[in-house]
Design an enzyme around this catalytic site. Structure first.
Site, short mmCIF file in Angstrom:
data_model
loop_
_atom_site.label_atom_id
_atom_site.label_comp_id
_atom_site.label_asym_id
_atom_site.label_seq_id
_atom_site.Cartn_x
_atom_site.Cartn_y
_atom_site.Cartn_z
CB CYS A 131 -18.58 -42.03 19.31
SG CYS A 131 -19.49 -42.94 20.45
CG HIS A 166 -25.90 -42.00 22.35
ND1 HIS A 166 -24.89 -41.47 22.35
CD2 HIS A 166 -26.73 -41.63 22.64
CE1 HIS A 166 -24.69 -40.14 22.75
NE2 HIS A 166 -26.06 -40.23 22.17
CD GLU A 168 -21.98 -44.93 16.57
OE1 GLU A 168 -21.97 -44.23 17.64
OE2 GLU A 168 -21.80 -45.53 15.71
CG ASP A 169 -23.29 -39.39 18.86
OD1 ASP A 169 -24.03 -40.45 18.88
OD2 ASP A 169 -23.10 -39.21 19.59
C1 CIR Z 1 -21.54 -36.10 24.17
O1 CIR Z 1 -22.23 -36.11 25.56
O2 CIR Z 1 -22.52 -36.07 23.58
C2 CIR Z 1 -20.32 -36.60 24.31
N1 CIR Z 1 -19.24 -36.22 24.67
C3 CIR Z 1 -20.02 -38.26 24.01
C4 CIR Z 1 -20.56 -38.53 22.82
C5 CIR Z 1 -20.55 -40.47 22.69
N2 CIR Z 1 -21.27 -40.77 21.64
C6 CIR Z 1 -21.59 -41.83 21.25
O3 CIR Z 1 -22.44 -42.34 22.89
N3 CIR Z 1 -22.60 -42.17 20.46
#
Ligand code: CIR
Length: 247
Positions: free
Chosen positions: A242, A155, A59-60
């Site tokens: 995510c 986030h 998702e990011d």
């Molecule tokens: C991070 O810290 O980037 C990953 N371990 C977790 C990302 C989670 N993503 C989100 O909340 N959209």
């Protein structure tokens, strides 16, 4: 979606929940996929990419809507580059692709869409220049944008989700935030704050498994619920939203 990398447990985390179990994570990822299918979605599953331990959190890497796919520029060094393959995949479906570029950074987890309005979290991962670029792109497509400074969470969508019908699930710092006063707020208690990251897909609301109070509140609104166990992803700071880019 992207299958968890074998070195998934080497990703970034601030949780103190212990190391995730890889086999269990793979099983939970499959259950999540089955839930999305039940909601009526077709799945594109990318191969695991061990160069990026956090790459299952797709998702990011992009913000998508009916008109445009906006490729993110992730805000932490170990994740920079995850977006390259995603750009190629989304390019098969979108005529309009835009990119957030340096010095702007932006992660999809900070972007919450409510109908034709976007709320954009300014976080440790999404900086003001990234927000500026995103707003320029979204306004071009007639969306309105509101920025939301974050204090204590990774986030924006870690703490707030829109499930349609003017209903916003909120936790922690968002409960009394006047930015969201136009919505009907479904408040999540501190002990269940992880479940504030839930998603509405077609006729269902997907929530993480094990959060009884939130489940009851959502059922009271008449939604059908799918509960999904994603405990291993929680250990790596990941929530339900995510694990997929939905378009
Ligand atoms: C991070 O810290 O980037 C990953 N371990 C977790 C990302 C989670 N993503 C989100 O909340 N959209």
């Amino acid at each position: 979606m992207r299958k968890p990398a074998k070195n998934f447990q080497k990703g970034i985390t601030s949780s103190n929940l212990g190391k995730p179990d890889y086999d269990k994570a793979v099983f939970q990822h499959l259950s999540y996929m089955i839930a999305l299918k039940k909601c009526g979605l077709k799945i594109i599953q990318l191969d695991a990419n061990d160069s990026y331990p956090d790459s299952t959190f797709v998702e990011d890497t992009a913000v998508v809507n009916e008109e445009v796919a906006i490729i993110a520029n992730l805000g932490v060094i170990s994740r920079k580059g995850e977006e390259i393959e995603i750009k190629g995949v989304l390019g098969r479906f979108y005529d309009n692709i835009a990119c957030i570029t340096n010095p702007g950074t932006l992660e999809g987890g900070d972007i919450l869409r409510v109908d034709n309005k976007y709320y954009i979290g300014v976080s440790k991962r999404t900086n003001k220049e990234g927000v500026r670029q995103l707003i320029e792109i979204l306004e071009h497509y007639s969306y309105s944008c509101v920025t939301v400074p974050l204090s204590n969470i990774l986030h924006l969508k870690t703490g707030v989700s829109y499930i349609g019908d003017n209903n916003l699930i909120v936790s922690g710092e968002f409960i009394n935030n006047p930015i969201f006063k136009e919505y009907n707020l479904i408040e999540v208690t501190k002990d269940e704050s992880y479940a504030a990251n839930s998603i509405r897909i077609n006729n269902y609301v997907l929530i993480p498994k094990g959060f009884k109070k939130l489940k009851k509140s959502i059922l009271n609104y008449g939604y059908d619920i799918l509960e999904i166990d994603i405990s291993e992803f929680r250990k790596m700071d990941g929530g339900l939203s995510c694990l997929s880019i939905r378009f």
